[in-house]
Design a protein around this motif. Structure first.
Motif: not given
Ligand SMILES: Nc1nc2c(ncn2[C@@H]2O[C@H](COP(=O)(O)OP(=O)(O)OP(=O)(O)O)[C@@H](O)[C@H]2O)c(=O)[nH]1
Ligand SMILES: [Mg+2]
Length: 284
Positions: A18, A201, A14
């Motif tokens: 991101s 994800d 993540t």
């Protein structure tokens, strides 16, 4: 706790998927993340405020689910100390490199199970030990499994238990430099910690936008939306607002403690100077 299946590997993905590194492609994996069985460093170059920075995240296996959990923090402690040792070796080297590769761990995210109950003795033991060698930031894993009220209550409870047990997490009170520091950090210690995070994800379409999220019976939890969870706050905290300080505390306190102890234990090493080069590497 760093138990199996708390979403550690997912959060690593993540973090890199991101905003900080949206550009990097090839991440849309559908396959299930395998159980992590060894300590593994994953590095990417990310861009922060126009500066390229190498961010390495060290993913660890979950533990604390064995029959005998005694000293289960040892592999982590060993890894951390090995990085200090590497740095020390370079530092005392006469022909030392202008730029010492910095693999020291600047921060350790400790995943707490979202039980709503007390921390386990193991959680306390782990953090008590490791907080002496590394900056610990406790996080509540899989925060999407709790209601808002449960989350607020659990955060309070965890803070209380850490305090009662004398566990010093980052930012440590004793290292506040002035009143302003203290005011800012008190707010973090008393309100933000432990960050309640959600990792994913997988991307979903929300209002014309692709967002990282988790599908729940109540709708899509957007991991980067601060009204949904505290992932973005944690990310900004560790790689933006407090990055430099995490590195300084690591160098000036944790590494220094290691170095002093090593030189004491082993009179064979020559005295070393302190003026290490600034680096742009960060390791969580
Ligand atoms: N509800 C929820 N599930 C999550 C979250 N993060 C990960 N998961 C799920 O939890 C399971 C385990 O995720 P991993 O990321 O492999 O967990 P881990 O902590 O790395 O596990 P080990 O490597 O085995 O210790 C997967 O099925 C994930 O999809 C989260 O924030 N919320
Ligand atoms: Mg894992």
């Amino acid at each position: 706790h760093r138990q199996s299946g708390l979403g550690k590997s997912t959060l690593v993905n993540t973090l890199f998927k991101s905003q900080v590194s949206r550009k990097s492609s090839g991440w849309n994996r559908e396959e299930k993340i395998p159980k992590t069985v060894e300590i593994k460093a994953i590095g990417h170059v990310i861009e922060e405020g126009g500066v390229k920075m190498k961010l390495t995240v060290i993913d660890t296996p979950g533990f604390g689910d064995q029959i005998n959990n005694e000293n289960c923090w040892e592999p982590i402690e060993k890894y951390i100390n090995e990085q200090y040792e590497k740095f020390l070796k370079e530092e005392v080297n006469i022909a030392r490199k202008k730029h010492i590769p910095d693999t020291r761990v600047h921060c350790c995210l400790y995943f707490i199970s979202p039980t709503g109950h007390s921390l386990r003795p193991l959680d306390l033991e782990f953090m008590k030990h490791l907080s002496k060698v590394v900056n610990i930031i406790p996080v509540i894993a899989k925060a999407d499994t709790m209601t808002l009220e449960e989350k607020i209550e659990f955060k309070q409870r965890v803070r209380k238990e850490l305090e009662v047990n004398g566990i010093e997490f980052y930012p440590q009170k004793e290292f506040d430099e002035d009143l302003e520091d203290k005011m800012e950090n008190d707010k973090i210690r008393q309100e933000s910690m432990p960050f309640a995070v959600v990792g994913s994800d997988k991307e979903y379409q929300v209002n014309e936008k692709r967002v990282l999220g988790r599908k729940t019976p109540w709708g899509i939890i957007e991991v980067e939306n601060v009204t949904h969870c505290e992932f973005a706050l944690l990310r900004d905290f560790v790689i933006r607002t407090h990055l430099q300080d995490l590195k300084e505390v690591t160098h000036n306190i944790h590494y220094e403690t290691y170095r002093a102890k090593r030189l004491n234990d082993n009179g064979g090493l020559p005295p070393v100077s302190n003026d290490t080069e600034e680096t742009h590497e960060s390791n969580l």
